[in-house]
Design an enzyme around this catalytic site. Structure first.
Site, PDB file in Angstrom:
ATOM      1  CD  GLU A  67      -1.582  -2.417   1.519  1.00  0.00           C
ATOM      2  OE1 GLU A  67      -0.420  -2.562   1.971  1.00  0.00           O
ATOM      3  OE2 GLU A  67      -2.365  -3.370   1.342  1.00  0.00           O
ATOM      4  N   PRO A 269       9.410 -15.511   0.346  1.00  0.00           N
ATOM      5  CG  PRO A 269      10.008 -16.752   2.191  1.00  0.00           C
ATOM      6  CD  PRO A 269      10.591 -15.960   1.065  1.00  0.00           C
TER       7      PRO A 269
END
Length: 439
Positions: A67, A269
């Site tokens: 974001e 990951p």
């Protein structure tokens, strides 16, 4: 507001007030697990680390790295208009990236906990003229406090997942009370816009996804050159933004192809703090692992390059032309962002659970840039096929870059609809002396 909604929101506020004294203990426990920055815990309780600068100030909240990167261009537009920007984020990783890339442009603080005393202390100090929140962060105490102070709150690049929408629909009166307090919602898609309207938000407009307008992720050129030299002519593929369980599937794919392809698999990951246990799992399966954080060399015997660093997705994706985007093979994952691999010229593979980026995947699949897989076996076949069929791989990569170009424009639309709120601040900034961010 119905009586039931009033009771529910009042109970939430009182729970926050009652629970506030214990917040410090909770934060310290989280810091011990690496979930908080021990040196900056007071910011989570609303205490400021800097003085408020003179002039207009916009508070921008981005929950995490994705974001924050999406909203970076918008923040820079505000700074070009001489408007101060206070950026809050909620994760240690996002704070580190903010420091690396934006330290001289914005003021960064950790977002206060959604507890009345913390929110009031935060707002008393910063006194923002406008609050902009990215995507889907709805915090009741913060929203109600902003509304009470008549500070407009705008949700940009807004989206509501299937799960979040269903959860809010179970409490329609509470949703109506909260969402109606938003001054404006700028949604990613028509589906998202309809969901926000359904929950009581108004006005709602559609911009598209501003993540499409972000630049390609940066890359350490020296590290890229070193890895390219070490990898040589070996074929590669990457599994990025993986969730728990998907690393084991990536290992299965690697073992299935190793004898015939001799490839290097790159595993990145979503949460690097899981990499110790991931490495243990990979080694237990007889795989040789090189970790980026240790600067391990990639040798001909290396099976897995484990991407366990922050903010280096641009490096990992430039080492391959095939990217499986994780959080997508298991129900509830929601899918990772396929835009970064697409913009960097990778053929994209993903599982079926991509509801968080539904429209983006639809556009990529429609253009022939992405393919969906059901399980590890289908993923292995897809990786094997793309490694061998370079014309197909390059066609998918070109289609991805073309699709991204077609989707651009959301940032321009967002800035346009924000003008009624930002133009008065631009005028105010020209009439008041400014301070540099963080002074």
């Amino acid at each position: 507001m119905t009586a039931l909604a009033r009771i529910g929101l009042a109970a939430y506020r009182w729970a926050g007030i009652i629970g506030y004294p214990a917040a410090g203990l909770v934060l310290r426990a989280r810091a011990m697990r690496g979930k908080e920055d021990r040196a900056r815990l007071s910011e989570r309780l609303g205490h400021a680390a800097f003085e408020r600068p003179h002039g207009p100030l916009v508070w921008v909240h981005a929950a995490s790295v994705g974001e924050m990167m999406a909203i970076t261009a918008l923040m820079r537009e505000l700074r070009r208009s001489q408007i101060n920007v206070l950026l809050t984020t909620g994760t240690v990783t996002s704070a580190e990236i903010a420091w690396q890339r934006l330290k001289n442009e914005v003021i960064h603080q950790f977002v206060p906990l959604d507890l009345g005393p913390a929110v009031r202390r935060f707002l008393d100090h910063w006194q923002p003229d406008l609050a902009i929140t990215v995507e889907s962060e709805i915090w009741p105490s913060t929203l109600m406090e902003l509304h009470q102070r008549q500070i407009p709150q705008i949700l940009v690049n807004a989206r509501l997942s299937d799960r979040s929408h269903a959860r809010w629909q179970r409490h329609p009166a509470v949703a109506q009370s909260l969402f109606s307090k938003l001054s404006l919602v700028v949604a990613q898609s028509d589906v998202d816009a309809e969901r926000f309207r359904d929950l009581g938000a108004w006005p709602v407009t559609v911009s598209g996804n501003i993540k499409v307008d972000t630049d390609a992720p940066p890359c350490d050129q020296a590290a890229l050159s070193t890895y390219e030299r070490q990898i040589g002519h070996r074929k590669t593929w990457a599994a990025i933004s993986t969730a728990e369980g998907e690393e084991k599937l990536a290992a299965m794919v690697h073992r299935a192809l190793r004898a015939s392809m001799g490839q290097l698999s790159i595993v990145v990951p979503r949460h690097p703090d899981r990499c110790d246990e991931i490495e243990t799992m990979l080694v237990a399966q007889g795989l040789t692992v090189a970790r980026r954080s240790r600067n391990d060399a990639v040798t001909p015997q290396t099976d897995i390059l484990l991407g366990d660093t922050i903010g280096e997705m641009g490096l990992y994706l430039r080492l391959t032309e095939i990217a499986f985007v994780g959080r997508s093979l298991y129900q509830g994952g929601g899918g990772g962002n396929p835009l970064e691999p697409a913009v960097l010229g990778c053929a994209v593979l993903a599982g079926p659970h991509v509801e968080n980026f539904r429209e983006t995947y639809q556009a990529l699949v429609r253009n022939g840039a992405a393919r969906m897989v059901r399980d590890a076996e289908m993923l292995a076949k897809g990786v094997h096929y793309l490694m061998n069929e370079h014309l197909v791989r390059h066609k998918m990569a070109d289609a991805g870059m073309e699709a991204v170009q077609q989707m651009r424009g959301a940032l321009t639309t967002t800035m346009k609809v924000l003008e009624p709120y930002t133009n008065p601040l631009t005028v105010k900034a020209r009439l008041e002396p400014q301070q540099a961010a963080g002074e």
